[in-house]
Motif scaffolding. Structure first.
Motif, PDB file in Angstrom:
ATOM      1  N   HIS A 180     -10.884  75.468  15.390  1.00 52.69           N
ATOM      2  CA  HIS A 180     -11.926  74.539  16.224  1.00 52.69           C
ATOM      3  C   HIS A 180     -12.928  75.268  16.720  1.00 52.69           C
ATOM      4  CE1 HIS A 180     -13.937  70.980  18.807  1.00 52.69           C
ATOM      5  NE2 HIS A 180     -12.657  71.322  19.572  1.00 52.69           N
ATOM      6  N   VAL A 183     -19.693  74.437  20.567  1.00 53.90           N
ATOM      7  CA  VAL A 183     -21.152  74.934  20.842  1.00 53.90           C
ATOM      8  C   VAL A 183     -20.820  74.901  22.332  1.00 53.90           C
ATOM      9  CG1 VAL A 183     -22.984  75.086  20.805  1.00 53.90           C
ATOM     10  CG2 VAL A 183     -21.983  74.623  18.141  1.00 53.90           C
ATOM     11  N   TYR A 184     -21.435  76.151  22.774  1.00 52.09           N
ATOM     12  CA  TYR A 184     -21.206  75.949  24.040  1.00 52.09           C
ATOM     13  C   TYR A 184     -23.163  76.648  24.613  1.00 52.09           C
ATOM     14  CZ  TYR A 184     -16.782  73.412  25.131  1.00 52.09           C
ATOM     15  OH  TYR A 184     -16.128  72.623  25.059  1.00 52.09           O
ATOM     16  N   THR A 185     -22.989  76.597  25.400  1.00 54.89           N
ATOM     17  CA  THR A 185     -24.285  76.690  26.089  1.00 54.89           C
ATOM     18  C   THR A 185     -24.249  77.906  27.271  1.00 54.89           C
ATOM     19  OG1 THR A 185     -25.146  74.866  26.371  1.00 54.89           O
ATOM     20  CG2 THR A 185     -26.577  76.566  27.382  1.00 54.89           C
ATOM     21  N   ASP A 199     -19.930  76.484  31.328  1.00 55.13           N
ATOM     22  CA  ASP A 199     -19.415  75.217  31.569  1.00 55.13           C
ATOM     23  C   ASP A 199     -18.748  73.940  30.641  1.00 55.13           C
ATOM     24  OD1 ASP A 199     -19.764  76.188  34.074  1.00 55.13           O
ATOM     25  OD2 ASP A 199     -21.849  75.113  34.519  1.00 55.13           O
ATOM     26  N   PHE A 201     -17.986  70.761  29.781  1.00 58.40           N
ATOM     27  CA  PHE A 201     -17.465  69.134  30.658  1.00 58.40           C
ATOM     28  C   PHE A 201     -16.217  68.316  29.925  1.00 58.40           C
ATOM     29  CE2 PHE A 201     -17.725  64.372  29.329  1.00 58.40           C
ATOM     30  CZ  PHE A 201     -17.678  64.195  30.867  1.00 58.40           C
ATOM     31  N   HIS A 203     -13.279  65.967  29.522  1.00 57.24           N
ATOM     32  CA  HIS A 203     -13.586  64.617  29.167  1.00 57.24           C
ATOM     33  C   HIS A 203     -12.199  64.408  28.365  1.00 57.24           C
ATOM     34  CE1 HIS A 203     -13.987  65.333  24.888  1.00 57.24           C
ATOM     35  NE2 HIS A 203     -14.267  67.012  24.945  1.00 57.24           N
ATOM     36  N   ARG A 207     -10.154  68.903  23.212  1.00 55.21           N
ATOM     37  CA  ARG A 207      -9.323  70.120  22.961  1.00 55.21           C
ATOM     38  C   ARG A 207      -9.531  70.971  23.570  1.00 55.21           C
ATOM     39  NH1 ARG A 207     -10.288  69.954  16.698  1.00 55.21           N
ATOM     40  NH2 ARG A 207     -11.518  68.789  16.765  1.00 55.21           N
ATOM     41  N   VAL A 208     -10.635  71.587  24.211  1.00 57.64           N
ATOM     42  CA  VAL A 208     -11.718  72.710  25.243  1.00 57.64           C
ATOM     43  C   VAL A 208     -10.556  72.469  26.413  1.00 57.64           C
ATOM     44  CG1 VAL A 208     -12.929  74.131  25.821  1.00 57.64           C
ATOM     45  CG2 VAL A 208     -12.680  73.503  23.494  1.00 57.64           C
ATOM     46  N   THR A 244     -22.875  66.895  28.265  1.00 57.84           N
ATOM     47  CA  THR A 244     -22.675  68.929  27.692  1.00 57.84           C
ATOM     48  C   THR A 244     -24.279  68.928  27.708  1.00 57.84           C
ATOM     49  OG1 THR A 244     -23.599  66.799  25.866  1.00 57.84           O
ATOM     50  CG2 THR A 244     -21.210  67.418  26.284  1.00 57.84           C
ATOM     51  N   TYR A 344     -24.848  66.468  20.177  1.00 58.12           N
ATOM     52  CA  TYR A 344     -24.125  67.498  20.889  1.00 58.12           C
ATOM     53  C   TYR A 344     -23.109  67.187  21.124  1.00 58.12           C
ATOM     54  CZ  TYR A 344     -27.268  70.753  23.634  1.00 58.12           C
ATOM     55  OH  TYR A 344     -28.413  71.619  23.897  1.00 58.12           O
ATOM     56  N   THR A 346     -20.773  63.544  18.956  1.00 53.95           N
ATOM     57  CA  THR A 346     -20.005  62.675  17.907  1.00 53.95           C
ATOM     58  C   THR A 346     -18.963  62.120  18.733  1.00 53.95           C
ATOM     59  OG1 THR A 346     -21.442  63.841  16.135  1.00 53.95           O
ATOM     60  CG2 THR A 346     -20.207  61.854  15.747  1.00 53.95           C
ATOM     61  N   GLY A 348     -16.246  59.548  18.458  1.00 54.64           N
ATOM     62  CA  GLY A 348     -15.061  59.291  17.784  1.00 54.64           C
ATOM     63  C   GLY A 348     -14.665  60.239  16.613  1.00 54.64           C
ATOM     64  N   ASN A 349     -15.516  61.429  16.485  1.00 57.06           N
ATOM     65  CA  ASN A 349     -15.061  62.308  15.949  1.00 57.06           C
ATOM     66  C   ASN A 349     -13.454  63.260  15.754  1.00 57.06           C
ATOM     67  OD1 ASN A 349     -16.760  63.925  13.365  1.00 57.06           O
ATOM     68  ND2 ASN A 349     -17.792  65.658  15.197  1.00 57.06           N
TER      69      ASN A 349
HETATM   70  C1  LIG Z   1     -25.767  73.196  20.858  1.00 57.07           C
HETATM   71  C2  LIG Z   1     -24.908  72.542  22.278  1.00 57.07           C
HETATM   72  C3  LIG Z   1     -24.916  73.157  23.245  1.00 57.07           C
HETATM   73  C4  LIG Z   1     -23.657  72.386  24.092  1.00 57.07           C
HETATM   74  N1  LIG Z   1     -23.211  73.300  24.728  1.00 57.07           N
HETATM   75  C5  LIG Z   1     -22.183  72.755  25.721  1.00 57.07           C
HETATM   76  C6  LIG Z   1     -22.025  72.960  26.655  1.00 57.07           C
HETATM   77  O1  LIG Z   1     -22.718  73.440  27.730  1.00 57.07           O
HETATM   78  N2  LIG Z   1     -20.578  72.459  27.836  1.00 57.07           N
HETATM   79  C7  LIG Z   1     -20.434  71.035  27.504  1.00 57.07           C
HETATM   80  O2  LIG Z   1     -18.912  70.678  28.008  1.00 57.07           O
HETATM   81  N3  LIG Z   1     -20.756  71.002  25.866  1.00 57.07           N
HETATM   82  C8  LIG Z   1     -21.374  71.822  24.674  1.00 57.07           C
HETATM   83  N4  LIG Z   1     -21.898  70.754  24.009  1.00 57.07           N
HETATM   84  C9  LIG Z   1     -20.899  70.013  23.517  1.00 57.07           C
HETATM   85  C10 LIG Z   1     -19.581  70.309  22.700  1.00 57.07           C
HETATM   86  O3  LIG Z   1     -19.921  71.024  22.014  1.00 57.07           O
HETATM   87  C11 LIG Z   1     -18.903  69.169  22.273  1.00 57.07           C
HETATM   88  O4  LIG Z   1     -18.634  67.987  23.579  1.00 57.07           O
HETATM   89  C12 LIG Z   1     -17.698  69.168  22.153  1.00 57.07           C
HETATM   90  O5  LIG Z   1     -16.953  68.465  20.882  1.00 57.07           O
HETATM   91  C13 LIG Z   1     -16.689  70.209  22.486  1.00 57.07           C
HETATM   92  O6  LIG Z   1     -15.261  70.067  22.457  1.00 57.07           O
HETATM   93  P1  LIG Z   1     -14.021  69.424  22.552  1.00 57.07           P
HETATM   94  O7  LIG Z   1     -12.401  70.404  22.553  1.00 57.07           O
HETATM   95  O8  LIG Z   1     -13.914  69.252  23.880  1.00 57.07           O
HETATM   96  O9  LIG Z   1     -13.916  67.770  21.780  1.00 57.07           O
HETATM   97  P2  LIG Z   1     -13.663  67.762  20.523  1.00 57.07           P
HETATM   98  O10 LIG Z   1     -11.571  68.130  20.573  1.00 57.07           O
HETATM   99  O11 LIG Z   1     -14.480  68.211  19.813  1.00 57.07           O
HETATM  100  O12 LIG Z   1     -13.381  66.573  20.538  1.00 57.07           O
HETATM  101  C14 LIG Z   1     -12.611  64.799  20.268  1.00 57.07           C
HETATM  102  C15 LIG Z   1     -12.592  63.929  20.816  1.00 57.07           C
HETATM  103  O13 LIG Z   1     -13.517  63.772  21.556  1.00 57.07           O
HETATM  104  C16 LIG Z   1     -15.286  63.176  21.777  1.00 57.07           C
HETATM  105  N5  LIG Z   1     -15.793  63.551  22.184  1.00 57.07           N
HETATM  106  C17 LIG Z   1     -16.302  65.085  22.108  1.00 57.07           C
HETATM  107  N6  LIG Z   1     -17.368  65.226  23.855  1.00 57.07           N
HETATM  108  C18 LIG Z   1     -16.967  65.098  23.779  1.00 57.07           C
HETATM  109  C19 LIG Z   1     -18.453  63.940  24.950  1.00 57.07           C
HETATM  110  N7  LIG Z   1     -18.956  65.189  25.407  1.00 57.07           N
HETATM  111  N8  LIG Z   1     -17.548  62.944  26.021  1.00 57.07           N
HETATM  112  C20 LIG Z   1     -17.145  62.161  24.984  1.00 57.07           C
HETATM  113  N9  LIG Z   1     -16.069  61.831  24.471  1.00 57.07           N
HETATM  114  C21 LIG Z   1     -16.566  63.305  23.578  1.00 57.07           C
HETATM  115  C22 LIG Z   1     -14.971  63.749  20.182  1.00 57.07           C
HETATM  116  O14 LIG Z   1     -15.974  62.362  19.595  1.00 57.07           O
HETATM  117  C23 LIG Z   1     -13.455  63.054  20.254  1.00 57.07           C
HETATM  118  O15 LIG Z   1     -12.526  61.468  19.688  1.00 57.07           O
HETATM  119  C24 LIG Z   1     -22.641  71.632  23.363  1.00 57.07           C
HETATM  120  C25 LIG Z   1     -23.199  70.973  21.547  1.00 57.07           C
HETATM  121  C26 LIG Z   1     -24.077  71.673  21.195  1.00 57.07           C
HETATM  122  C27 LIG Z   1     -24.292  71.453  19.784  1.00 57.07           C
END
Ligand SMILES: Cc1cc2nc3c(=O)[nH]c(=O)nc-3n(C[C@H](O)[C@H](O)[C@H](O)COP(=O)(O)OP(=O)(O)OC[C@H]3O[C@@H](n4cnc5c(N)ncnc54)[C@H](O)[C@@H]3O)c2cc1C
Length: 349
Positions: A180, A183-185, A199, A201, A203, A207-208, A244, A344, A346, A348-349
């Protein structure tokens, strides 16, 4: 400047055998397409300045020669990757046939990849986890960009890290490797302690988020970067984001000139996300409860834009970013250098 400077690293690639006739033209087109400067373009020679170094491509005696120079390992590696990518556009089989001499990395990992170690993961307010990690060479990993990619294996599985192929190209883990890579900041980087912080978020289904709930100090995680994101140079900002992108918004406003003015909208799931952070006095920050679809873009559209010295910035869910990009870029005519639109996450991805 495409001449190697003193103490720069250099490498030479030579390609012989069957080479498509339009390869030199394709390389030149790709250099332009990627926004690099084409300093010289003739049928038998191309020179380009590319971030922190340069590339010269020569067509001599039915062979193609690439001369690369870069300020350090990362720069030289990125230029080599760029050149191999340009070659792919002519014929994807060419890159593996390039014979390289000069500076080569013998490290186990690509220079823009680190294996970091978790120091701590603690709640930050009610909406985030704050992750602290230790990595080698913090400075070159964090400057000058804002973001990085984290590489996590599936729970209970061994990680698969990227490696450098014989041709010097990075082979990233594929989908079947189960990694997996969100991307983070960066919110902090300390060269003295070798620590970075970011940080996450929380949700549902993330997975993170799940990883943060159970991970222990000392666990190893892959990190690649830095990549993307920049501090707007303009002094009038119209920004939009969500949970995010709040770390990026905070970072930009903390570093903005004191005289910066503008309007920032942050769409959130509830009041528990709201936090105080330093920002110029002339920037108005509004928190929007996420209950009206399309409100973030509607609120941004309603702000009269400054005529000059302006920057429009939006980072949130992909479909909203697509709508905003086509509105501000195509309908309003905001130029690429005065805007940033980034998906940042998608739905339902
Ligand atoms: C340039 C950039 C910088 C970013 N910086 C940060 C950061 O500093 N902190 C941070 O928390 N995130 C940040 N993000 C967003 C983060 O990369 C995504 O939210 C990512 O999908 C997190 O992975 P996950 O394992 O939490 O969720 P995944 O396992 O990838 O997704 C699981 C499910 O959660 C859904 N999902 C994903 N994000 C969200 C959300 N925000 N709200 C509701 N549902 C969601 C997906 O659609 C999917 O269905 C950044 C993204 C980019 C492109």
């Amino acid at each position: 400047m495409t001449t190697p400077q003193h103490a720069e690293l250099t490498a030479k690639g030579r390609l012989v055998g069957e080479i498509p006739a339009n390869t030199m033209q394709i390389i030149a087109d790709e250099i332009r397409e990627h926004g690099y400067t084409l300093d010289h373009h003739a049928s038998d020679e191309i020179r380009s300045s590319m971030g922190g170094g340069g590339l010269q491509v020569l067509w001599r005696d039915e062979a193609l020669e690439a001369h690369l120079h870069g300020a350090d390992d990362v720069k030289l590696h990125m230029i080599r990757e760029g050149f191999l990518h340009f070659l792919d556009h002519a014929d994807p089989s060419l890159a593996d046939r390039v014979i390289w001499t000069g500076h080569r990395l013998i490290d186990k990992y690509p220079p823009n990849f680190r294996v970091g170690e978790v120091v701590s993961v603690k709640p930050h307010g009610k909406a985030y986890f704050r992750v602290k990690m230790k990595i080698d060479d913090v400075e070159s990993f964090t400057a000058p960009a804002m973001h990085f990619r984290m590489w996590l294996p599936e729970p209970g599985c061994d990680p698969v890290w990227p490696y450098l192929s014989e041709t010097g190209r990075t082979i990233w883990p594929g989908k079947s490797d189960g990694m997996h890579d969100p991307v983070y900041t960066f919110i902090a980087a300390d060269a003295a302690t070798g620590e970075i912080q970011f940080d996450v978020f929380r949700h549902e289904g993330g997975r993170v988020t799940e990883w943060c709930q159970s991970v222990q100090a000392g666990v190893q995680v892959g990190l690649s970067g830095p990549g993307g994101g920049r501090q707007p140079e303009q002094n009038w900002l119209l920004m939009g984001g969500d949970e995010t992108s709040l770390p990026a918004i905070r970072r930009i406003l903390e570093r903005a000139d004191a005289g910066t003015e503008g309007h920032v909208f942050i769409e959130i799931e509830g009041a528990h996300v709201i936090e105080e952070f330093p920002a110029p006095d002339g920037v108005i920050i509004e928190w929007l409860q996420r209950d009206k679809p399309g409100q973030l873009l509607d609120r941004m559209k309603a702000i009269p834009l400054a005529e000059t010295d302006r920057h429009v910035w939006l980072a949130t869910e992909k479909s909203q970013v697509q709508q905003a990009r086509s509105y501000f870029r195509d309908e309003v005519g905001i130029a690429a250098q005065e805007s940033y639109f980034s998906a940042y996450w998608t739905r339902g991805n």
